[in-house]
Enzyme design. Structure first.
Site, mmCIF file in Angstrom:
data_model
loop_
_atom_site.group_PDB
_atom_site.id
_atom_site.type_symbol
_atom_site.label_atom_id
_atom_site.label_comp_id
_atom_site.label_asym_id
_atom_site.label_seq_id
_atom_site.Cartn_x
_atom_site.Cartn_y
_atom_site.Cartn_z
ATOM 1 N N ASP A 70 0.878 -1.169 0.000
ATOM 2 C CA ASP A 70 0.000 0.000 0.000
ATOM 3 C C ASP A 70 0.918 1.221 0.000
ATOM 4 O O ASP A 70 1.913 1.251 0.724
ATOM 5 C CB ASP A 70 -0.911 0.011 1.226
ATOM 6 C CG ASP A 70 -2.067 0.968 1.014
ATOM 7 O OD1 ASP A 70 -2.761 0.866 -0.017
ATOM 8 O OD2 ASP A 70 -2.281 1.858 1.861
ATOM 9 N N SER A 71 0.591 2.187 -0.842
ATOM 10 C CA SER A 71 1.505 3.314 -0.983
ATOM 11 C C SER A 71 0.757 4.605 -1.235
ATOM 12 O O SER A 71 -0.443 4.587 -1.517
ATOM 13 C CB SER A 71 2.476 3.036 -2.143
ATOM 14 O OG SER A 71 1.758 2.837 -3.342
ATOM 15 N N GLY A 154 0.863 8.539 -11.750
ATOM 16 C CA GLY A 154 0.308 9.212 -10.572
ATOM 17 C C GLY A 154 0.912 10.578 -10.295
ATOM 18 O O GLY A 154 0.931 11.470 -11.143
ATOM 19 N N LYS A 176 14.528 5.312 -10.943
ATOM 20 C CA LYS A 176 13.459 5.361 -9.933
ATOM 21 C C LYS A 176 13.482 4.090 -9.079
ATOM 22 O O LYS A 176 13.314 4.144 -7.866
ATOM 23 C CB LYS A 176 12.093 5.551 -10.593
ATOM 24 C CG LYS A 176 11.016 5.834 -9.559
ATOM 25 C CD LYS A 176 9.647 6.081 -10.127
ATOM 26 C CE LYS A 176 8.629 6.004 -9.004
ATOM 27 N NZ LYS A 176 7.262 5.861 -9.484
HETATM 28 P P1 IMP Z 1 -1.788 1.732 -4.338
HETATM 29 O O1 IMP Z 1 -0.643 1.443 -3.429
HETATM 30 O O2 IMP Z 1 -1.773 0.909 -5.571
HETATM 31 O O3 IMP Z 1 -3.090 1.759 -3.614
HETATM 32 O O4 IMP Z 1 -1.545 3.209 -4.914
HETATM 33 C C1 IMP Z 1 -1.615 4.338 -4.162
HETATM 34 C C2 IMP Z 1 -1.561 5.602 -4.964
HETATM 35 O O5 IMP Z 1 -0.461 6.369 -4.492
HETATM 36 C C3 IMP Z 1 -1.325 5.471 -6.458
HETATM 37 O O6 IMP Z 1 -2.517 5.316 -7.161
HETATM 38 C C4 IMP Z 1 -0.679 6.818 -6.761
HETATM 39 O O7 IMP Z 1 -1.651 7.813 -6.801
HETATM 40 C C5 IMP Z 1 0.149 7.067 -5.520
HETATM 41 N N1 IMP Z 1 1.513 6.540 -5.693
HETATM 42 C C6 IMP Z 1 2.085 5.495 -5.047
HETATM 43 N N2 IMP Z 1 3.350 5.293 -5.450
HETATM 44 C C7 IMP Z 1 3.574 6.232 -6.405
HETATM 45 C C8 IMP Z 1 4.711 6.513 -7.217
HETATM 46 O O8 IMP Z 1 5.759 5.851 -7.198
HETATM 47 N N3 IMP Z 1 4.566 7.548 -8.075
HETATM 48 C C9 IMP Z 1 3.428 8.295 -8.178
HETATM 49 N N4 IMP Z 1 2.346 8.065 -7.447
HETATM 50 C C10 IMP Z 1 2.415 7.030 -6.551
#
Ligand code: IMP
Length: 195
Positions: A70-71, A154, A176
């Site tokens: 999760d990020s 993103g 990256k």
């Molecule tokens: P999830 O972890 O797939 O739920 O993503 C979380 C959201 O955080 C993504 O849809 C992006 O909006 C943002 N995000 C997470 N990591 C990155 C990255 O490396 N670059 C740009 N946006 C990020």
């Protein structure tokens, strides 16, 4: 060879994950490759909780080892928003052009270190016996003044990394992956899976 199922439907992420975990003594497969589908409600209060919710759901469903991440982006001036709501921020279907412009507009007149921000990633692993482990990592930076770069996804065009003098959308994938929050958390988890 035992398998690990990674709880993501994102093909780009899966490629990055397989590359980093290529020499662990497990076969790493996506949910799709494992023939698993699940609608998991991510209602945790932190990145760590959400990653654990996803990994636990898949481990319980399959009886196999499950990994999940999760990020998101934390902007300090906005009390760490959008944070765990990064994907859903201003609505799931809103373009990142709009989301990024909104964040830049919120920080008009804010200078220097007050623009600090970070990408955060939590990776959770849950074993069939219920044991779990979570690794968290960040990449520190600041909000750019204007969007720049075409790479990544993103919030990358507005995330400026002083160390490189570029946004993460101006870095190559290799650059990256050297420094990203996700790669760092995965490398930490890899140590656990090699032990
Ligand atoms: P999830 O972890 O797939 O739920 O993503 C979380 C959201 O955080 C993504 O849809 C992006 O909006 C943002 N995000 C997470 N990591 C990155 C990255 O490396 N670059 C740009 N946006 C990020």
């Amino acid at each position: 060879m035992a398998r690990i199922i990674f709880a993501t439907g994102n093909a780009g992420k899966m490629k990055e994950i397989k590359e980093i975990l290529k020499d662990i003594p497990y076969e790493v497969v996506s949910m799709k490759e494992a023939g698993v589908s699940a609608d998991i409600v991510e209602d945790g209060a932190t990145f760590e909780e959400n990653a654990l919710i996803k990994a636990r759901a898949i481990a319980e469903l399959t009886g196999e080892i499950a990994l999940a991440d999760d990020s998101g982006l934390e902007v300090d001036y906005l009390d760490k928003a959008p944070g765990i709501y990064s994907a859903r921020f201003l609505g799931e279907d809103t373009s990142y052009e709009v989301k990024n412009r909104y964040l830049l507009d919120k920080l008009v007149g804010v200078e220097g270190t007050d623009r600090s921000a970070r990408f955060v990633c939590a990776i959770a692993c849950v074993w069939p016996d219920g044991k779990s482990k979570v690794c968290r990592a960040t990449i520190e930076g600041e909000l750019a003044k204007e969007p720049a770069g075409e790479n990544g996804f993103g919030y990358d065009p507005i995330f400026y990394v002083p160390q490189f003098g570029k946004t993460t959308a101006e870095l190559s994938l290799e650059e990256k992956n050297e420094i990203s929050h996700r790669a760092k958390a995965l490398r930490e988890m890899k140590k656990e899976l090699m032990a």
